[in-house]
Design an enzyme around this catalytic site. Structure first.
Site, PDB file in Angstrom:
ATOM      1  N   ASP A   1      43.081  45.743  36.694  1.00 34.49           N
ATOM      2  CA  ASP A   1      43.900  44.806  35.803  1.00 34.49           C
ATOM      3  C   ASP A   1      43.395  45.701  34.242  1.00 34.49           C
ATOM      4  OD1 ASP A   1      45.480  42.388  34.974  1.00 34.49           O
ATOM      5  OD2 ASP A   1      43.456  41.836  34.164  1.00 34.49           O
TER       6      ASP A   1
ATOM      7  N   ASP B   1      39.669  40.007  35.035  1.00 35.53           N
ATOM      8  CA  ASP B   1      38.522  39.642  34.372  1.00 35.53           C
ATOM      9  C   ASP B   1      39.636  37.990  34.041  1.00 35.53           C
ATOM     10  OD1 ASP B   1      40.718  39.627  32.563  1.00 35.53           O
ATOM     11  OD2 ASP B   1      39.605  39.834  31.329  1.00 35.53           O
TER      12      ASP B   1
END
Length: 797
Positions: free
Chosen positions: A301, A536
């Site tokens: 990501d 996250d």
């Protein structure tokens, strides 16, 4: 402040009570995880513990407590497994995306902070900078309200919210103020749905764990016939006392079980956890260390993983209209110093230009999402504005086209301009004169490039995925050495096969929804890839959970940390190569250890079968049936330096050899032939030395000792082969192991204690000769096996 028509003074107490009675409160249902009792049962009632438990009862029935020491392994194996799973359960039970947020709820009885589970449908909740959105809702009041939804969507930029816009639980306020009406509470809220999905209990896939379970299942099938045959022949066909028969039977059964294999595996994993903990890496499931070493695709990501929060000024391009006495650097520093509530862009400018000239502020216009600019009028230095070029400039101007060109590269562009009127004037900013283009880019983690280069060398492909726009994602990927066109995920196919084919052609993907991240993981797995997902945010949770290995940042959302198997507490992406290194150490070393333990199992089962078959043949021929050659004390000392201590050292030793699939096949192709050689050699020596039923106690002891000598010689040679390629410490392991047995046979007290007698020169010579032949056969098998597996045999590193 802008208000919508639905803004109210809040609910009455009666309306609140009615909604609670109707179940329209924010009571989120308890998540389903395994209970402590289920975890205990799953770790205590295992196949290995069942085998060990039965054998322990048999040993205790003889009254020989010293031979029952292996029962401690039942406790050790169970405790290590329970501790790890209970820790995982506690982490999952603490999963709370909205944390301990205390929303400010407005009701007709008054406005005060309340716990999140007191919020009901249609409550009015006030928001200020830093406040978290605890339930889904609709904005009813706003004053320059900006919401950070990066943990939900991956979009790096704060989102301006107007009256009537929706806000989602899990986001938080960056700047401004406002209020919203709760439209979805409890399990209906976006964050709660993700939490419920994420909190289902799963264990990480482990080839080692699955392979060992398969091996143990195979051993169980071998133990049944070998055990029954041994019990019958030793108890009912030999002509010695019951206690001696039982001890011989136990001596046959105990070494059949690879009692230390599971424990050594758990210890190797646990040591890896400790080592990684010293690098601020939290491993929440032991086999995750192994899993990352087997990964061949990493889905990273962008926001929060490859990039840091915030922006940085990468360039300032002065324009033709920059002929003024004030320097651009001074103007930018003065603007940043005058902003009491800087957004991400102004914070980046403040970091780059941190020496303000001390100009006196005459008027200040804060940034508003409606106008897209902010500005300051200084007493002696004019009026200055900074904002979106497409708002402040004529689209046909040279500066506007230049800004558009830079923005197409995935960079953020702000225009610094001089205004003709004060910034608080009704016609502000008036006529603007372009002075400079301030170019900003997302901060890339300083260790990201090095880590991605490492994965490239290891033939691990990396896919960059983000909820941010595709151009921005592509720009970050390009800076990290991942070249190629970025794809807008809105154009991705929905079919799994088509999606997997598309993933092979692109490296970077933007505007990826949470469900698409999950679909990407599934598509890669369907093509046989082992996938790691790093992230996250709340938007990463489902993909983190379904990936083979989930890696979360310590600064990420509680949900992402809870479902990930690995958490980088220091947010250092560069920790991942160390995790891979630990995984390789565990995989390589456990393969060596498994070879030792399973070789022992094979020769023990074979020896028991050979002795048992001989006993069955001897009965109709009226010959003396064989006693099993060893008592438990013999198999105990045999395991000390051929398996136990060496296995412990090998399981913890450094090892950076690359991990390959096929753990069970490689172990079985070495353990089975090696074990057969040891079993046959030991049986041949015992047959040659055995004196029959009427042999004296000393003669029986000499025959057992001769068989033990052959077993030790061949088993030590297996250790020498398994330890290759040699380094100094491996030689220091093998040679002292052999010397230890020389010392045991040399000390009178040791010979007496361990029931050893090598005084018969003839039987001892036979044992040594057969041992040499057995060792030579094992050496030849090692060379042949290496050629068959296509591996170059290496004796020295």
């Amino acid at each position: 402040m802008t208000r919508s028509a639905s803004a109210t003074a809040g609910l009455t107490d009666a309306e609140v009570a009615q909604r609670v009675a109707e179940g329209k409160s924010n009571d989120i249902p308890e998540r389903v995880t395994r209970t402590v009792g289920q975890i205990v049962r799953a770790n205590v009632f295992t196949r290995i513990n069942a085998i060990l438990g039965v054998l322990l009862l048999i040993v205790l029935a003889t009254g020989s407590l010293i031979n029952g020491m292996f029962g401690l392994l039942i406790i050790a194996n169970s405790v290590i497994g329970m501790v790890q799973e209970i820790r995982a359960k506690q982490t999952l039970d603490k999963l709370a995306i909205i944390g301990q947020a205390k929303p400010l709820v407005r009701r007709q009885s008054g406005t005060r902070t309340r716990s999140t589970n007191e919020v009901v449908l249609d409550d009015i909740i006030e928001l200020g900078p830093g406040d978290q959105v605890v339930v889904d809702g609709e904005v009813v009041e706003e004053e320059n309200l900006e919401i950070d939804e990066s943990l939900l969507t991956g979009e790096a930029d704060p989102i301006a919210k107007d009256a009537g816009d929706t806000v989602m639980s899990g986001s938080f306020v960056v700047s401004g103020a406002g209020a919203y009406r709760a439209t979805k509470v409890g399990s209906e809220a976006y964050a709660a749905k993700l939490a419920a999905e994420a909190s289902k209990f799963t264990l990480v896939k482990s080839e080692l764990r699955n392979g060992i379970n398969r091996i143990l299942q195979f051993i169980t099938y071998l133990l049944v016939p070998a055990g029954l045959l041994t019990i019958y022949t030793q108890l009912f066909t030999t002509h010695v006392g019951w206690r001696e028969s039982v001890l011989r039977m136990v001596g046959a059964l105990v070494p059949m079980v690879p009692e230390g294999l599971v424990l050594m595996t758990s210890i190797a994993f646990a040591v890896g956890v400790v080592r990684l903990g010293q690098r601020q890496c939290l491993v929440q499931e032991l086999p995750a260390i192994e899993g990352l070493a087997r990964v061949d695709v990493v889905c990273a990501d962008k926001t929060g993983t490859l990039t840091e929060s915030g922006m940085r000024v990468c360039e300032v391009e002065e324009l033709d209209g920059a002929g003024r006495q004030e320097s651009v650097a001074d103007v930018l520093a003065a603007l940043a110093a005058a902003d009491a509530r800087p957004n991400a862009s102004m914070q980046a400018i403040a970091e780059a230009f941190h020496s303000p000239p001390g100009w006196v502020v005459a008027a200040n216009a804060p940034f508003k999402s409606a106008t897209k600019w902010s500005g300051v009028s200084f007493r002696d230095h004019g009026n200055w504005v900074i904002g979106a070029p497409d708002v402040l400039l004529d689209p046909a101007s040279v500066a506007a086209r230049q800004a558009e060109r830079i923005g197409a590269q995935g960079l953020r562009v702000l225009l610094l301009a001089a205004g003709s009127v004060a910034v608080d004037h009704a016609q502000a900013p008036g006529q603007v004169t372009p002075v400079a283009l301030v170019v900003l880019e997302q901060k890339v983690r300083p260790d990201a490039r090095e880590t991605l280069d490492y994965f490239a060398v290891q033939n691990v492909s990396v896919k960059v995925i983000s909820g941010d726009n595709a151009v921005s994602v592509g720009a970050v990927a390009d800076r990290l050495g991942l070249h190629g066109e970025a794809m807008d995920a809105r154009a991705l196919p929905t079919g799994r096969e088509e999606l997997a084919d598309t993933l092979d052609s692109y490296t970077s993907f933007g505007r990826v929804r949470p469900d698409q991240k999950r679909a990407i993981v599934h598509a890669l797995q369907s093509h046989g890839h082992t996938v790691a997902m790093t992230g996250d945010g709340v938007n990463d949770v489902l993909a983190l959970k379904d990936a083979d290995i989930g890696v979360a940042m310590g600064s990420g959302s509680p949900a992402s940390r809870a479902v990930a198997q690995i958490v980088l507490l220091n947010n250092r992406f560069a920790t991942l190569p160390h995790v891979v290194g630990e995984g390789r150490r565990v995989i390589g070393n456990i393969e060596r250890v498994a070879n030792l333990f399973l070789t022992k199992t094979v020769y023990s089962v074979l020896l028991a079968l050979l002795v048992g078959i001989e006993c069955l043949i001897a009965i109709p021929l009226r010959r003396d049936p064989l006693l099993f050659p060893f008592q438990p004390i013999h198999v105990t000392i045999a395991a000390w330096f051929t398996i136990g201590i060496p296995a412990f050292i090998l399981s913890l030793a450094p090892n950076n050899e690359r991990a390959y699939p096929g753990f069970v096949r490689r172990v079985m192709t070495s353990a089975v032939p090696f074990g057969l050689v040891i079993g046959v050699a030991t049986f041949v020596t015992y047959l040659a030395a055995y004196q029959g039923r009427y042999a004296s106690w000393q003669e029986q002891e000499q025959a057992s000792t001769a068989a033990l000598i052959t077993l030790l010689m061949t088993a030590l040679w297996v250790l020498a082969v398994i330890a290759r390629p040699y380094q100094w410490w491996r030689l220091a392991l093998v040679l002292p192991s052999g010397l230890a047995y020389v010392v045991i046979f040399s000390l009178p007290l040791a010979r007496e204690k361990f029931l050893l007698d090598a005084s018969n020169l003839a039987t001892t010579s036979i044992a040594l000769a057969v041992g040499v032949v057995g060792a030579a056969t094992i050496e030849a098998m090692w060379w042949i096996r290496s050629r068959m597996l296509g591996v170059k045999p290496r004796v020295w590193r």
